[in-house]
Scaffold this motif. Sequence first.
Motif, PDB file in Angstrom:
ATOM      1  N   ALA A  15       5.352  45.144  -5.472  1.00 25.26           N
ATOM      2  CA  ALA A  15       4.059  44.488  -5.265  1.00 25.26           C
ATOM      3  C   ALA A  15       3.986  43.867  -3.872  1.00 25.26           C
ATOM      4  N   LYS A  16       5.093  43.305  -3.417  1.00 22.78           N
ATOM      5  CA  LYS A  16       5.137  42.725  -2.063  1.00 22.78           C
ATOM      6  C   LYS A  16       4.897  43.800  -1.005  1.00 22.78           C
ATOM      7  N   ASP A  17       5.584  44.941  -1.139  1.00 25.96           N
ATOM      8  CA  ASP A  17       5.413  46.014  -0.161  1.00 25.96           C
ATOM      9  C   ASP A  17       4.005  46.597  -0.206  1.00 25.96           C
ATOM     10  N   MET A  18       3.450  46.747  -1.401  1.00 29.24           N
ATOM     11  CA  MET A  18       2.099  47.295  -1.517  1.00 29.24           C
ATOM     12  C   MET A  18       1.060  46.323  -0.966  1.00 29.24           C
ATOM     13  N   LEU A  19       1.293  45.013  -1.113  1.00 27.77           N
ATOM     14  CA  LEU A  19       0.384  44.019  -0.550  1.00 27.77           C
ATOM     15  C   LEU A  19       0.397  44.082   0.970  1.00 27.77           C
ATOM     16  N   GLU A  20       1.603  44.216   1.555  1.00 27.77           N
ATOM     17  CA  GLU A  20       1.700  44.354   3.005  1.00 27.77           C
ATOM     18  C   GLU A  20       1.010  45.636   3.470  1.00 27.77           C
ATOM     19  N   PHE A  21       1.182  46.685   2.677  1.00 27.48           N
ATOM     20  CA  PHE A  21       0.572  47.969   3.025  1.00 27.48           C
ATOM     21  C   PHE A  21      -0.951  47.877   2.977  1.00 27.48           C
ATOM     22  N   ARG A  22      -1.487  47.203   1.947  1.00 25.08           N
ATOM     23  CA  ARG A  22      -2.931  47.072   1.805  1.00 25.08           C
ATOM     24  C   ARG A  22      -3.546  46.268   2.946  1.00 25.08           C
ATOM     25  N   ARG A  23      -2.802  45.314   3.462  1.00 28.56           N
ATOM     26  CA  ARG A  23      -3.316  44.475   4.548  1.00 28.56           C
ATOM     27  C   ARG A  23      -3.273  45.187   5.900  1.00 28.56           C
ATOM     28  N   ASN A  24      -2.499  46.255   5.999  1.00 28.63           N
ATOM     29  CA  ASN A  24      -2.365  46.984   7.260  1.00 28.63           C
ATOM     30  C   ASN A  24      -3.380  48.122   7.287  1.00 28.63           C
ATOM     31  N   ARG A  25      -4.463  47.947   8.028  1.00 26.12           N
ATOM     32  CA  ARG A  25      -5.536  48.923   8.028  1.00 26.12           C
ATOM     33  C   ARG A  25      -5.099  50.257   8.639  1.00 26.12           C
ATOM     34  N   MET A  26      -4.229  50.208   9.628  1.00 23.28           N
ATOM     35  CA  MET A  26      -3.760  51.442  10.247  1.00 23.28           C
ATOM     36  C   MET A  26      -2.966  52.284   9.249  1.00 23.28           C
ATOM     37  N   GLN A  27      -2.129  51.645   8.453  1.00 22.69           N
ATOM     38  CA  GLN A  27      -1.363  52.379   7.452  1.00 22.69           C
ATOM     39  C   GLN A  27      -2.271  52.940   6.363  1.00 22.69           C
ATOM     40  N   LEU A  28      -3.284  52.174   5.983  1.00 22.78           N
ATOM     41  CA  LEU A  28      -4.241  52.666   4.992  1.00 22.78           C
ATOM     42  C   LEU A  28      -4.979  53.898   5.516  1.00 22.78           C
ATOM     43  N   ALA A  29      -5.385  53.827   6.784  1.00 21.31           N
ATOM     44  CA  ALA A  29      -6.068  54.978   7.382  1.00 21.31           C
ATOM     45  C   ALA A  29      -5.134  56.183   7.461  1.00 21.31           C
ATOM     46  N   ALA A  30      -3.873  55.931   7.829  1.00 24.31           N
ATOM     47  CA  ALA A  30      -2.901  57.029   7.946  1.00 24.31           C
ATOM     48  C   ALA A  30      -2.636  57.687   6.596  1.00 24.31           C
ATOM     49  N   LEU A  31      -2.757  56.910   5.514  1.00 26.35           N
ATOM     50  CA  LEU A  31      -2.534  57.457   4.173  1.00 26.35           C
ATOM     51  C   LEU A  31      -3.477  58.616   3.879  1.00 26.35           C
ATOM     52  N   VAL A  32      -4.712  58.519   4.400  1.00 31.17           N
ATOM     53  CA  VAL A  32      -5.705  59.578   4.183  1.00 31.17           C
ATOM     54  C   VAL A  32      -5.703  60.580   5.334  1.00 31.17           C
ATOM     55  N   ILE A  33      -5.569  60.080   6.566  1.00 27.34           N
ATOM     56  CA  ILE A  33      -5.698  60.942   7.739  1.00 27.34           C
ATOM     57  C   ILE A  33      -4.538  61.931   7.840  1.00 27.34           C
ATOM     58  N   MET A  34      -3.315  61.485   7.545  1.00 25.47           N
ATOM     59  CA  MET A  34      -2.163  62.374   7.713  1.00 25.47           C
ATOM     60  C   MET A  34      -2.250  63.607   6.815  1.00 25.47           C
TER      61      MET A  34
END
Length: 394
Positions: A15-34
């Motif tokens: 949950a801690k790692d997913m919360l950090e991931f959700r707060r990082n907009r670049m990583q969220l964008a990369a999740l779809v863009i890659m």
Amino acid sequence: MNAVKILKDSYHVMAKDMLEFRRNRMQLAALVIMPLIFLVMFGFIFPSGNTQQHMPMGIVNLDHGQGSNEFLAQLELMNQNTSFMDFKNYSSVDEAKTQINQGKIYGAFIIPPGFSENLTSGKSGDFTVYIDNSNPQSATQIQQALSGTVNGLNDMKAQANVLELAKDDNQQVNPQAIIFPYVPHVSTTIPGETNYFNFLAPGLMIMIVMMGVMTGIPEAISKEKELGTFDGMLSAPISQISVIIGKTAALCTRGFIQCIIILGLAMLLFGVTVQGSLILAFFMLLLGIFSFIGLGILAISMSGDQASGTMIVNLLMFPMIFLGGVFYPIQQMPWFMQIISQFIPITYAADAMRKIILLNAGLGDVIYQIIILLGFGVVTMAIAVPLFRRSMTR
């Protein structure tokens, strides 16, 4: 420490790692863009089973007889239906070769003198096709298109000859049945038109998961070590196993999301059809993740910082991508590479995914791959976990 506490602590780490991931907009964008970049790049760059069209080709007619003019007219007529080639006339062979050397045309049809005379005297009409083979792929496509075109021309000419003979004998004949008495009817395992992406998509799903797990574990742990937050995590009342499970679960969640995106886009953009069970396919993804976890943990255990961990992961990962049959069938590789591929887990994971998604394979059809992936994961985890514990005390 009981299993319930380990799982509960693992959930909090995840949950801690997913919360950090959700707060990082670049990583969220990369999740779809890659995944989208991978799909578009490989879906349109790699051949899809159709020969290239509108290949520029020259024509040099040194005969100018009735037979050569008829041949070229039939060639133009047949090409109108396929659009394989675009023709341009040249007056000499040297002029056509100059255009080939300048990259303006891919090759040239050269009709020699006496071509028409040979046809009228019952001989074969020989001609030359001069091809630029500095680009092997284009040269192969030209030869494939040439073979199909010439076969079609021979068929047309032979049918005309048979009809002419039948007219003299006052017989009703089917020239197609005389020229080609054996007619094959091809049936394929996958319905519809052959699509390269049917082969690529299942392997690409496994590859994305492998890259996410193998690069994610070293990056996540090394980053926390360098930021100083890892010591705080270790001082908390949770076990080291919970840290590994929690971080792996977070990476798995991200990997599953990407796989869903890949599968959805592959079906929408490239016509991939899912013939088998999605539940079994995602179970195979989970097994694939399990088989790669140990390698990721080994990489971070043998490195002291994030850069070293990433370098070790890349050293392990990229050969596996190209030797595991993700992009090309293993059967097309040299024999020694086929032997190496038998020791790579992605080989079995990608093979099982293709059988499930494309061929509607059941659990019993992929039991061999399941056993291999389980065995590989158990062995690598048995080696990696003690090394990881030792590295955390350094």
